[in-house]
Scaffold this active site. Structure first.
Site, PDB file in Angstrom:
ATOM      1  NE  ARG A  62       6.603   5.020 -19.984  1.00 19.84           N
ATOM      2  CZ  ARG A  62       5.925   4.251 -19.627  1.00 19.84           C
ATOM      3  NH1 ARG A  62       6.034   2.746 -20.042  1.00 19.84           N
ATOM      4  NH2 ARG A  62       4.851   4.144 -18.752  1.00 19.84           N
ATOM      5  CG  HIS A 201       1.398   3.542   2.736  1.00 24.05           C
ATOM      6  ND1 HIS A 201       0.727   2.660   1.898  1.00 24.05           N
ATOM      7  CD2 HIS A 201       0.544   4.280   3.628  1.00 24.05           C
ATOM      8  CE1 HIS A 201      -0.634   3.198   2.091  1.00 24.05           C
ATOM      9  NE2 HIS A 201      -0.588   4.166   2.887  1.00 24.05           N
ATOM     10  CG  HIS A 263      -2.064  -1.508   3.528  1.00 19.51           C
ATOM     11  ND1 HIS A 263      -0.909  -1.460   3.043  1.00 19.51           N
ATOM     12  CD2 HIS A 263      -2.788  -0.773   2.351  1.00 19.51           C
ATOM     13  CE1 HIS A 263      -0.740  -0.706   1.978  1.00 19.51           C
ATOM     14  NE2 HIS A 263      -1.820  -0.362   1.450  1.00 19.51           N
ATOM     15  CE  LYS A 363     -10.028   2.410  -2.736  1.00 28.56           C
ATOM     16  NZ  LYS A 363      -9.124   2.628  -1.931  1.00 28.56           N
TER      17      LYS A 363
HETATM   18  C1  BG6 Z   1      -3.115   2.048  -0.530  1.00 28.77           C
HETATM   19  C2  BG6 Z   1      -4.225   1.793  -1.713  1.00 28.77           C
HETATM   20  O1  BG6 Z   1      -2.209   1.086  -0.833  1.00 28.77           O
HETATM   21  O2  BG6 Z   1      -3.654   2.636   0.380  1.00 28.77           O
HETATM   22  C3  BG6 Z   1      -5.383   2.797  -1.669  1.00 28.77           C
HETATM   23  O3  BG6 Z   1      -3.838   1.431  -2.944  1.00 28.77           O
HETATM   24  C4  BG6 Z   1      -5.743   3.207  -0.399  1.00 28.77           C
HETATM   25  O4  BG6 Z   1      -6.528   2.123  -2.409  1.00 28.77           O
HETATM   26  C5  BG6 Z   1      -4.578   3.804   0.555  1.00 28.77           C
HETATM   27  O5  BG6 Z   1      -6.738   4.319  -0.570  1.00 28.77           O
HETATM   28  C6  BG6 Z   1      -4.829   3.960   1.970  1.00 28.77           C
HETATM   29  O6  BG6 Z   1      -3.767   4.445   2.673  1.00 28.77           O
HETATM   30  P1  BG6 Z   1      -3.894   5.526   3.730  1.00 28.77           P
HETATM   31  O7  BG6 Z   1      -2.364   5.715   4.202  1.00 28.77           O
HETATM   32  O8  BG6 Z   1      -4.702   6.739   3.367  1.00 28.77           O
HETATM   33  O9  BG6 Z   1      -4.621   4.754   4.905  1.00 28.77           O
END
Ligand code: BG6
Length: 515
Positions: A62, A201, A263, A363
């Site tokens: 944007r 990811h 995840h 966390k």
């Molecule tokens: C993300 C979450 O998908 O994954 C974050 O939104 C988290 O909250 C992160 O910190 C953790 O990823 P990694 O690769 O650091 O384990």
């Protein structure tokens, strides 16, 4: 440009994994993920000669940013966040291939200009480009972007050729089952499933990919990977960081949506699935969905619940005092959001019936560690029954996703000496020692895979729905309860006591990860 005129890094690149000439369009071009992960990942593909020879990066956002300024932004992202230092020679070639296009996400004309820009690039090149859209915006604008890609004709470009357009969608993919189903409908209205790359990811992490190799390239594990030999499986995805500057997003999300639905469920499906008939993406994804569908609905009653949720209070992490969740920026006083979730799951299939799967993610825990522990049944205590002389531990295979990537097998051994005594010992494998450091980052692998059209490491629509189907009743239940039943844990601990009780009921206990 002749091949011989190219920088050596860019010469003949397309031969490596056959990525065709590509333009990646990133929606959310000046966002945090783009700077920290996406641009550095693309750059590192360049360092490894894995970008196609004709490659363009078009940032779409944007803000009104001139091309030069966006190029400078991209350069400094690489400087700050790339795992390898910026090579000025390579950047001299890549930099001019970076463009910026200003536009509102719901502004039709912006997509028409985008299409024109792509046409111009193609004209100059004298050949068609594969378009790869990367949607890395807040989820509120996923829908207008998808619709405009459809209506502008960009979604269906080259649809019947190998250069068909692809779209990568970042998380969060919905916030419950209904919204995920709706998002799937919106996507499939404009795109075919083969064009869609739903990203998680974790699947791009080297060690996560190794789970399949570990299981299916070694003959010794498969015969014992079942209810006859496995006592329980524990999946831990612990972070030592708090919510940081993401309070606004996180408070709407919580640990279950942010980490577990995606995840940790992905880790579970890879560890528990049946052997696929081939390495074909659909064969693998079929098996992952099957196992998710075999998970029993969780018990949510006050007594014998399968879930525990909690939020962090102040405490010490790595020796430093840290704030409690409610004192973090952007967190309302009345928040009932969990920063920790633990689940006990049962998989109702031939292989796993009766084996508890425990999962936890939080966390501000004691350490950053992600691991999967397969705990095997104890041998009959005829010869070495536990006692002062026999310190026995259950055999455990630990697959460490991060950090200190590798695996450990816990065995019982005889302590040297004239008296027969036992002690648990460990056999270790460390990635770094064997293969060296500098492993590619998850986003490098995932962006490369989407460029070459391999969607194995991406989530299929039915997979994401199967996972939401499991967690949505928990979210609904917690919403009804509000703050009631939300436990607390000190920052820097391993979570609240009730999550320990979740395992005690079955005679198990959480491992201390890393030990
Ligand atoms: C993300 C979450 O998908 O994954 C974050 O939104 C988290 O909250 C992160 O910190 C953790 O990823 P990694 O690769 O650091 O384990």
């Amino acid at each position: 440009m002749e091949d011989s005129q190219r920088h050596p890094f860019l010469r003949n690149l397309s031969k490596h994994r056959g990525a065709p000439s590509t333009a990646i369009v990133i929606f959310g071009a000046s966002g945090d993920l783009t700077s920290r992960k996406l641009i550095p990942a693309i750059y590192n593909l360049g360092v490894d000669n894995l970008l196609p020879a004709d490659f363009f990066l078009l940032g779409f956002g944007r803000k009104d940013i001139p091309n030069d300024e966006y190029r400078e932004h991209a350069r400094s992202s690489i400087d700050t966040f790339s795992r390898r230092p910026l090579n000025p020679g390579l950047w001299d070639h890549l930099g001019p291939q970076v463009y910026y296009q200003q536009g509102g996400y719901d502004e039709k004309e912006a997509y028409i200009s985008l299409a024109q820009h792509v046409d111009e690039l193609e004209k100059k090149l004298g050949r068609d480009l594969q378009l790869l859209f990367y949607i890395s915006t807040p989820p509120q604008v996923f829908e207008p972007i998808l619709e405009n890609l459809g209506q502008s004709g960009l979604a269906k470009r080259n649809v019947d050729t190998p250069l068909f357009t692809k779209v990568i969608i970042e998380k969060p993919f919905g916030k419950d089952l209904n919204t995920a189903q709706h998002l799937n409908q919106v996507i499939l209205h404009q795109f075919e499933e083969k064009q869609v790359y739903r990203i998680d990811h974790y699947l791009g992490k080297e060690t996560v990919q190794d789970l399949l190799v570990h299981r299916f390239a070694n003959a010794i594990f498969e015969p014992i990977w079942n209810r006859e030999y496995v006592d329980c499986i524990q999946i831990t995805v612990a972070e030592d960081i708090g919510v940081g500057s993401r309070g606004g997003y996180y408070d709407q999300s919580g640990a279950l949506r942010d980490m577990v639905q995606n995840h940790t469920m992905q880790l579970l499906s890879l560890i528990a699935m049946e052997p696929p008939v081939s390495l074909d993406p659909e064969a693998i994804r079929d098996e992952k969905v099957k196992v998710l569908k075999a998970i029993q609905p969780l018990k949510l009653g006050a007594k014998d619940s399968d879930v525990v949720r909690a939020r962090y209070d102040k405490g010490l992490v790595g020796g430093n005092p840290v704030l409690g969740y409610l004192d973090e920026d952007g967190i309302p006083d009345a928040s009932a959001t969990e920063t920790y979730a633990a689940l006990r799951l049962s998989i109702n299939n031939w292989r796993w019936k009766g084996v508890p799967f425990y999962m936890r993610s939080g966390k501000r825990m004691a350490r950053r560690v992600s691991e999967i522990a397969i705990q095997f049944k104890r041998p009959p205590g005829i010869l070495f029954s536990e006692g002062t002389r026999f310190d026995l531990a259950p055999n455990t295979m630990v697959l460490r996703i991060q950090p200190d990537e590798g695996s450990t097998l816990l065995l019982n051994a005889k302590v040297p000496g004239l008296e027969t005594r036992t002690q648990p010992v460990k056999m270790h494998f460390h990635y770094e020692t064997t293969f060296g450091s500098n492993t590619p980052e998850a986003y490098e692998r995932l962006i490369l895979d989407s460029m070459v059209g391999d969607n194995t490491l991406f989530i299929r629509g039915d997979e994401t729905e199967a996972s939401w189907k499991l967690v949505t009743p928990i979210l609904d239940h917690w919403k009804e309860l509000g703050i009631h039943g939300l436990e607390q844990y000190s920052s820097g601990s391993w979570g609240p006591l009730p999550s320990e009780r979740l395992l005690w009921k079955n005679g198990h206990e959480w491992r201390r990860p890393g030990f």
